[in-house]
Design a protein around this motif. Structure first.
Motif, PDB file in Angstrom:
ATOM      1  N   ALA A   5       0.784  -1.252  -0.064  1.00 16.22           N
ATOM      2  CA  ALA A   5       0.095   0.078  -0.033  1.00 16.22           C
ATOM      3  C   ALA A   5       0.816   1.024   0.033  1.00 16.22           C
ATOM      4  O   ALA A   5       1.847   1.292   0.787  1.00 16.22           O
ATOM      5  N   GLY A   6       0.267   2.323  -0.821  1.00 19.30           N
ATOM      6  CA  GLY A   6       1.356   3.337  -0.922  1.00 19.30           C
ATOM      7  C   GLY A   6       2.434   3.571  -1.419  1.00 19.30           C
ATOM      8  O   GLY A   6       3.199   4.605  -1.438  1.00 19.30           O
ATOM      9  N   ALA A   7       2.949   2.334  -2.075  1.00 17.16           N
ATOM     10  CA  ALA A   7       4.168   2.365  -2.652  1.00 17.16           C
ATOM     11  C   ALA A   7       4.227   2.886  -3.977  1.00 17.16           C
ATOM     12  O   ALA A   7       3.258   3.131  -5.031  1.00 17.16           O
ATOM     13  N   SER A   8       5.442   3.466  -4.448  1.00 17.47           N
ATOM     14  CA  SER A   8       5.657   4.273  -5.755  1.00 17.47           C
ATOM     15  C   SER A   8       6.711   3.522  -6.543  1.00 17.47           C
ATOM     16  O   SER A   8       8.028   3.613  -5.870  1.00 17.47           O
ATOM     17  N   VAL A   9       6.451   2.961  -7.802  1.00 14.40           N
ATOM     18  CA  VAL A   9       7.587   2.411  -8.719  1.00 14.40           C
ATOM     19  C   VAL A   9       7.655   3.364  -9.899  1.00 14.40           C
ATOM     20  O   VAL A   9       6.484   3.549 -10.660  1.00 14.40           O
ATOM     21  N   LEU A  10       8.604   4.281  -9.966  1.00 19.13           N
ATOM     22  CA  LEU A  10       8.761   5.159 -10.854  1.00 19.13           C
ATOM     23  C   LEU A  10       9.842   4.899 -11.964  1.00 19.13           C
ATOM     24  O   LEU A  10      10.924   4.785 -11.703  1.00 19.13           O
ATOM     25  N   GLY A  11       9.438   5.370 -13.222  1.00 24.91           N
ATOM     26  CA  GLY A  11      10.430   5.366 -14.378  1.00 24.91           C
ATOM     27  C   GLY A  11      10.636   4.071 -14.984  1.00 24.91           C
ATOM     28  O   GLY A  11       9.986   2.723 -14.687  1.00 24.91           O
ATOM     29  N   PRO A  12      11.296   3.841 -16.186  1.00 23.19           N
ATOM     30  CA  PRO A  12      11.536   2.542 -16.786  1.00 23.19           C
ATOM     31  C   PRO A  12      12.248   1.751 -16.152  1.00 23.19           C
ATOM     32  O   PRO A  12      13.283   1.116 -16.556  1.00 23.19           O
ATOM     33  N   VAL A  13      11.769   1.241 -14.736  1.00 27.74           N
ATOM     34  CA  VAL A  13      12.675   0.313 -14.150  1.00 27.74           C
ATOM     35  C   VAL A  13      12.018  -1.095 -14.179  1.00 27.74           C
ATOM     36  O   VAL A  13      11.025  -1.254 -14.507  1.00 27.74           O
ATOM     37  N   ARG A  14      12.946  -2.211 -13.769  1.00 28.92           N
ATOM     38  CA  ARG A  14      12.243  -3.545 -13.785  1.00 28.92           C
ATOM     39  C   ARG A  14      12.410  -4.001 -12.511  1.00 28.92           C
ATOM     40  O   ARG A  14      13.388  -4.165 -11.747  1.00 28.92           O
ATOM     41  N   ILE A  15      11.317  -4.601 -12.112  1.00 33.38           N
ATOM     42  CA  ILE A  15      11.221  -5.389 -10.893  1.00 33.38           C
ATOM     43  C   ILE A  15      11.144  -6.802 -11.131  1.00 33.38           C
ATOM     44  O   ILE A  15      10.115  -7.408 -11.782  1.00 33.38           O
ATOM     45  N   GLY A  16      12.067  -7.516 -10.619  1.00 30.89           N
ATOM     46  CA  GLY A  16      12.265  -9.058 -10.833  1.00 30.89           C
ATOM     47  C   GLY A  16      11.373  -9.903 -10.244  1.00 30.89           C
ATOM     48  O   GLY A  16      10.434  -9.530  -9.627  1.00 30.89           O
ATOM     49  N   ASP A  17      11.004 -10.875 -10.932  1.00 35.20           N
ATOM     50  CA  ASP A  17      10.175 -11.933 -10.409  1.00 35.20           C
ATOM     51  C   ASP A  17      10.094 -12.121  -8.964  1.00 35.20           C
ATOM     52  O   ASP A  17      11.167 -12.429  -8.461  1.00 35.20           O
TER      53      ASP A  17
END
Length: 211
Positions: free
Chosen positions: A149-161
């Motif tokens: 909740a309330g998290a922000s993932v910004l920009g062309p980043v990659r979040i792994g499996d």
């Protein structure tokens, strides 16, 4: 991460299967839901279901019609804003479905869970204006990623499996698969304990006022 996208109209049997799959996901991941009939009331489902035809229309160049469907999904869901250009995998679950933003070229893998007030966005128009044509602006989430909740993932980043982004975290760099990202926890200050503040470059003490 494997996401298959087709621009053609899905077969009726395939459509029914996807709808049942969506309801099963709600029943599996929401402890408050007891039956598939109750799962129909999950607030994010209108946004997800309208996103699918909107995405196909967007891919064919019907951008205005796609945005109309997207806005309808946002209204019916109470605040889930999925841009028609976003690519969403299977079995997405959005808990509570309030103030969730998924940007235009965001990519979401399979079995992803998002909580309320999550933003998958860009870093700001002032930077995006300097990007080359076709350069990505929004994040890519792998399979089985959980964003709190309330998290922000910004920009062309990659979040792994299999990564977990904790509540209120701010992510602006790539995250390896299987990682855990957390925001700094709040600090508990006992009532009446002096608090350090900075004034004119020097540290001073003031007494915390208790409630």
């Amino acid at each position: 991460m494997s996401i298959a996208f087709r621009t053609g109209r899905p077969p009726r049997a395939g459509l029914v299967h996807r709808l049942r799959e969506d309801l099963n996901v709600v029943a599996d991941r929401d402890p408050a839901v007891r039956t598939r009939a109750e799962a129909l009331l999950a607030p994010f489902l209108p946004a997800l279901w309208l996103h699918r035809p909107a995405s196909r229309l967007h891919a064919r160049g019907h951008r205005v019609t796609a945005r109309v469907l997207s806005l309808a999904g946002r209204f019916l869901s109470g605040g889930v804003d999925i841009h028609p250009g976003a690519r969403v995998g299977r079995r997405l679950f959005i808990d509570h479905a309030a103030a969730v933003v998924i940007g235009e070229d965001a990519v979401i893998g399979d079995d992803v869970t998002l909580y309320h007030q999550v933003t998958l966005g860009a870093v700001g128009w002032w930077r995006d204006r300097r990007r080359l044509p076709g350069e990505r602006r929004h994040p890519t989430l792998g399979d089985r990623v959980v964003v709190g909740a309330g998290a922000s993932v910004l920009g062309p980043v990659r979040i792994g499996d299999d990564s977990l982004i904790g509540a209120h975290a701010l992510v602006t760099t790539d995250v390896p698969a299987g990682s855990r990202v957390g925001a700094p926890p709040s600090e508990i200050q006992p009532k009446g304990r002096p608090v350090l503040t900075r004034a004119g470059g020097t540290e001073t003490k003031r007494k915390r006022s208790g409630l």
